[in-house]
Motif scaffolding. Structure first.
Motif, mmCIF file in Angstrom:
data_model
loop_
_atom_site.group_PDB
_atom_site.id
_atom_site.type_symbol
_atom_site.label_atom_id
_atom_site.label_comp_id
_atom_site.label_asym_id
_atom_site.label_seq_id
_atom_site.Cartn_x
_atom_site.Cartn_y
_atom_site.Cartn_z
ATOM 1 N N GLY A 171 -58.869 -12.871 -5.337
ATOM 2 C CA GLY A 171 -57.687 -12.050 -5.123
ATOM 3 C C GLY A 171 -58.048 -10.651 -4.687
ATOM 4 O O GLY A 171 -57.471 -10.111 -3.737
ATOM 5 N N PHE A 172 -59.049 -10.085 -5.366
ATOM 6 C CA PHE A 172 -59.468 -8.731 -4.997
ATOM 7 C C PHE A 172 -60.094 -8.704 -3.616
ATOM 8 O O PHE A 172 -59.957 -7.735 -2.879
ATOM 9 N N HIS A 174 -59.234 -10.601 -1.071
ATOM 10 C CA HIS A 174 -58.134 -10.597 -0.087
ATOM 11 C C HIS A 174 -57.540 -9.201 0.025
ATOM 12 O O HIS A 174 -57.307 -8.700 1.128
ATOM 13 N N GLY A 175 -57.310 -8.578 -1.121
ATOM 14 C CA GLY A 175 -56.750 -7.240 -1.110
ATOM 15 C C GLY A 175 -57.648 -6.275 -0.359
ATOM 16 O O GLY A 175 -57.196 -5.413 0.398
ATOM 17 N N TYR B 27 -51.448 -4.569 -7.894
ATOM 18 C CA TYR B 27 -52.123 -5.780 -7.407
ATOM 19 C C TYR B 27 -52.877 -6.466 -8.557
ATOM 20 O O TYR B 27 -52.805 -7.683 -8.733
ATOM 21 N N LEU B 31 -52.435 -10.216 -10.247
ATOM 22 C CA LEU B 31 -53.499 -11.200 -10.487
ATOM 23 C C LEU B 31 -53.528 -11.594 -11.963
ATOM 24 O O LEU B 31 -53.709 -12.756 -12.307
ATOM 25 N N PHE B 77 -46.915 -8.557 -5.833
ATOM 26 C CA PHE B 77 -47.499 -8.721 -4.505
ATOM 27 C C PHE B 77 -46.523 -8.239 -3.428
ATOM 28 O O PHE B 77 -46.935 -7.662 -2.422
#
Lengths: 381, 96
Positions: A171-172, A174-175, B27, B31, B77
């Motif tokens: 996830g990180f 992608h960010g 963000y 997650l 998101f």
């Protein structure tokens, strides 16, 4: 003759600007494995190309007030711009060779300062603007970005404290890809424009173009392609320093650092308080190291970078001063300077071949390899 | 140093902190919320990985993430996408 040389050197400078600054946006993405090295430089190159076309409004002065231009001050001649570009390019290549990120903008300003001093004396330079537009921002950029990145990194780790498995890392990543892309696009809109400005103002000074008109389409295309090609060629030497040798960047840190860089750059350009992209991103990476664990920042590397920032303006100025001195002697001097500049560029290129850093070896680092596997190493053969 | 716009520098610092810190925190929260309800060993694993477990003959664990957690995660998101779009708006001069 001088005009053609300025255009060619302007594009060469644009190219060095591109590969010097690839690291700003993409070094941490390559280091964390968010993007494979080749993919990272391709994305960055495309975004720089797009960014160059988006922003074609050229500044009214070459030096942005650093050199007293216009009726009250000195007339910046194409010969001075030529010498300034020589100084900026040589310094960019020197710092690239030793793998240190330094501001291309400051190199260009330094070159112009050196050329102006030899051309018209010390009073040609607005020293107050040198302090307020170069020295102080250079001090604040890494501090502001560093503190922001420190807080962001701390927040990222605190919030996902209990969720440190693969999913969060992905996830990180992608960010990070998204925030790094923003940095690349912002870079394209800013930096390609500078070379367009230099070339356009030279054309105006030489009487080939009316004052106050927008750049010719071929200038826009050439500048956009030059910075994109430079970006794609990938300043791997600098990328290794920024991505690997400041701190060991993990995905949450990389994301926090890039998000902080993007925010700091966008806010600063919006407020008319322009900060060097290079110094912002470097400061953000240091901050992200501090936000995770104090000991993990290699201050020696950062110290060398800070030293390079300190020396950038005087060093480029010195080279440009020498160049101006020779150019002033006439056409022969101009030719001699051009040949010497090309010789210098070739020399740095040949030196770099002796121990090259490529997309395959960009993530190699003795200290790091010993402690953990390198995710992206050799990923894009 | 009266020529330095200290106010702009202060604004710069605060805005950067709010945008970067806020976007990263939101963000990360997103997650984190995705991990709610997942058994510890599957916490935050991607769907692809979860399918592998099924292929290995395991019985797929029922998805225990509460709907409200999913909703909140997607909201996080969405906010970050909005921030990115705002960033694009700031970068591209044609929008001004």
């Amino acid at each position: 003759m001088v005009v053609i040389l300025v255009i060619v050197l302007g594009l060469v400078f644009d190219f060095t600007n591109g590969f010097h600054d690839t690291a700003n946006a993409m070094a941490t993405s390559v280091a964390t494995g968010a993007l494979k090295p080749r993919v990272a430089v391709l994305i960055s190159a495309v975004l720089n190309l797009v960014g160059a076309f988006l922003s074609t409004e050229v500044a009214s002065t070459v030096s942005g007030g650093i050199v007293k231009e216009g009726s009250a001050g000195v007339q910046i001649t194409p010969a001075m711009i030529f010498a300034g570009l020589v100084g900026a390019i040589i310094w960019n290549l020197a710092t690239w060779y030793v793998g240190l990120p330094s501001s291309s903008t400051h190199a260009l300003f330094g070159g112009l300062i050196g050329a102006a001093i030899v051309g018209s004396g010390f009073q040609a330079v607005d020293w107050f603007n040198v302090i307020s537009k170069i020295a102080l921002p250079a001090l604040f950029a890494p501090i502001v970005a560093g503190i922001v990145a420190l807080v962001a990194t701390y927040a990222a780790y605190t919030i996902t404290r209990r969720a440190t498995s693969q999913g969060a890392e992905a996830g990180f990543r992608h960010g990070q890809t998204v925030s790094a892309s923003l940095v690349s696009l912002a870079h394209g809109t800013n930096d390609a424009q500078k070379t367009m400005g230099v070339i356009t103002l030279t054309l105006v000074a030489a009487g080939y173009q009316k004052s106050g008109t927008t750049p010719h389409i071929w200038v826009i295309i050439a500048c956009a392609l030059a910075i994109a090609a430079g970006t794609y060629s990938g300043g791997w030497r600098i990328m290794r320093t920024v991505g690997r040798r400041i701190t060991d960047v993990a995905p949450p840190q990389g994301f926090a650092a890039e998000a902080s860089s993007a925010a700091t750059i966008l806010v600063s350009s919006h407020l008319g308080f322009p900060l060097s992209t290079t110094q912002v991103t470097s400061g953000a990476i240091v901050g992200s190291g501090l936000g995770k664990r104090l000991a993990s920042v290699r201050w020696g590397t950062f110290g060398r970078m800070a030293l390079a920032w300190l020396v950038t303006v005087p060093a480029a100025a010195l080279v440009a001063a020498v160049a101006t001195f020779i150019v002033k002697t006439g056409t022969v001097g101009l030719i001699i300077t051009a040949i010497a500049a090309i010789g210098g560029m070739v020399a740095f290129y040949l030196l770099s071949r002796r121990h090259p850093v490529t997309h395959e070896t960009v993530n190699e680092d003795e200290d790091v390899l010993a402690s953990k596997p390198v995710a992206a190493q050799g990923g894009a053969k | 140093m009266s020529g330095i716009d200290w106010g702009a520098l202060g604004t710069e610092f605060v805005l950067s902190l709010v945008f970067a810190g806020g976007a990263v925190a939101i963000y990360a929260l997103g997650l984190r919320l995705l991990a709610v309800g997942a058994p510890p060993e599957l916490r935050l694993e991607t769907a692809a990985v979860r399918t592998e477990h099924v292929a290995d003959g395991e019985i797929e664990t029922p998805h225990r993430r509460p709907a409200v957690a999913s909703f909140a995660a997607y909201l996080c998101f969405a906010i970050d996408i909005a921030v990115v779009l705002y960033g694009l708006y700031m970068i591209i001069p044609q929008f001004h």
